[in-house]
Scaffold this motif. Structure first.
Motif, mmCIF file in Angstrom:
data_model
loop_
_atom_site.group_PDB
_atom_site.id
_atom_site.type_symbol
_atom_site.label_atom_id
_atom_site.label_comp_id
_atom_site.label_asym_id
_atom_site.label_seq_id
_atom_site.Cartn_x
_atom_site.Cartn_y
_atom_site.Cartn_z
ATOM 1 N N ALA A 120 -5.637 4.879 5.308
ATOM 2 C CA ALA A 120 -6.792 4.789 6.187
ATOM 3 C C ALA A 120 -8.057 4.897 5.337
ATOM 4 O O ALA A 120 -8.024 5.448 4.236
ATOM 5 C CB ALA A 120 -6.737 5.905 7.226
ATOM 6 N N GLU A 153 -4.138 7.685 15.307
ATOM 7 C CA GLU A 153 -4.071 8.163 13.915
ATOM 8 C C GLU A 153 -3.117 7.350 13.055
ATOM 9 O O GLU A 153 -3.052 7.564 11.835
ATOM 10 C CB GLU A 153 -3.689 9.648 13.865
ATOM 11 N N THR A 205 -3.621 4.223 12.723
ATOM 12 C CA THR A 205 -4.474 3.143 12.260
ATOM 13 C C THR A 205 -4.664 3.216 10.747
ATOM 14 O O THR A 205 -5.067 4.257 10.221
ATOM 15 C CB THR A 205 -5.843 3.195 12.953
ATOM 16 N N ALA A 206 -4.351 2.132 10.056
ATOM 17 C CA ALA A 206 -4.432 2.097 8.595
ATOM 18 C C ALA A 206 -4.045 0.708 8.100
ATOM 19 O O ALA A 206 -3.532 -0.122 8.865
ATOM 20 C CB ALA A 206 -3.500 3.131 7.967
ATOM 21 N N THR A 242 -4.195 -1.485 13.780
ATOM 22 C CA THR A 242 -5.257 -0.769 14.480
ATOM 23 C C THR A 242 -4.748 -0.361 15.856
ATOM 24 O O THR A 242 -4.287 -1.206 16.622
ATOM 25 C CB THR A 242 -6.508 -1.649 14.627
#
Length: 125
Positions: free
Chosen positions: A41, A90, A92-93, A122
């Motif tokens: 991230a 969380e 998301t990366a 995402t």
């Protein structure tokens, strides 16, 4: 030359699912190696998510994804998948797959020398 290419990223709402793919080339089917999925991230360190050996087992998972993510492989196609369910914001990366001639799979990023370009995931709340 070993090459990896990720695909399957995208945008989903929390609770949704995605399946990432990592196409591996340059290793012969009889070789022994391990493949890991990592994520990074913005502003964070790259962390290991899941890893698998070329035999298809064992597999290991980070505590944060245990029970939600599954790593598996298609032997014939030399493709490794990461099935991601119950996604959270969380998660998301940028997700990367990595490969190296490891006796057993590990989540230590420094153990892998071959990396793909990454695919963005995402998750919105």
């Amino acid at each position: 030359q070993v090459q990896l290419m990720e695909s399957g990223g995208g945008s989903v709402q929390a609770g949704g699912s995605l399946r990432l793919s990592c196409a591996v080339s340059g290793y012969s089917p009889s070789s022994w190696y391990s493949i890991g999925w990592f994520r990074q991230a913005p502003g964070e360190e790259r962390e290991g998510v899941a890893a698998i050996s070329s035999a298809g087992y064992p597999t290991i998972y980070a505590d944060s994804v245990e029970g939600r993510f599954t790593i598996f492989r298609d032997n014939h196609m030399m493709t490794i998948y990461l099935q991601m369910n119950s996604l959270k914001p969380e998660d998301t990366a940028m997700y990367y797959c990595a490969c190296d001639s490891l006796v057993r799979p590990v989540l230590d990023r420094w153990s892998y020398n071959y990396w793909g370009q990454g695919t963005q995931v995402t998750v919105s709340s």
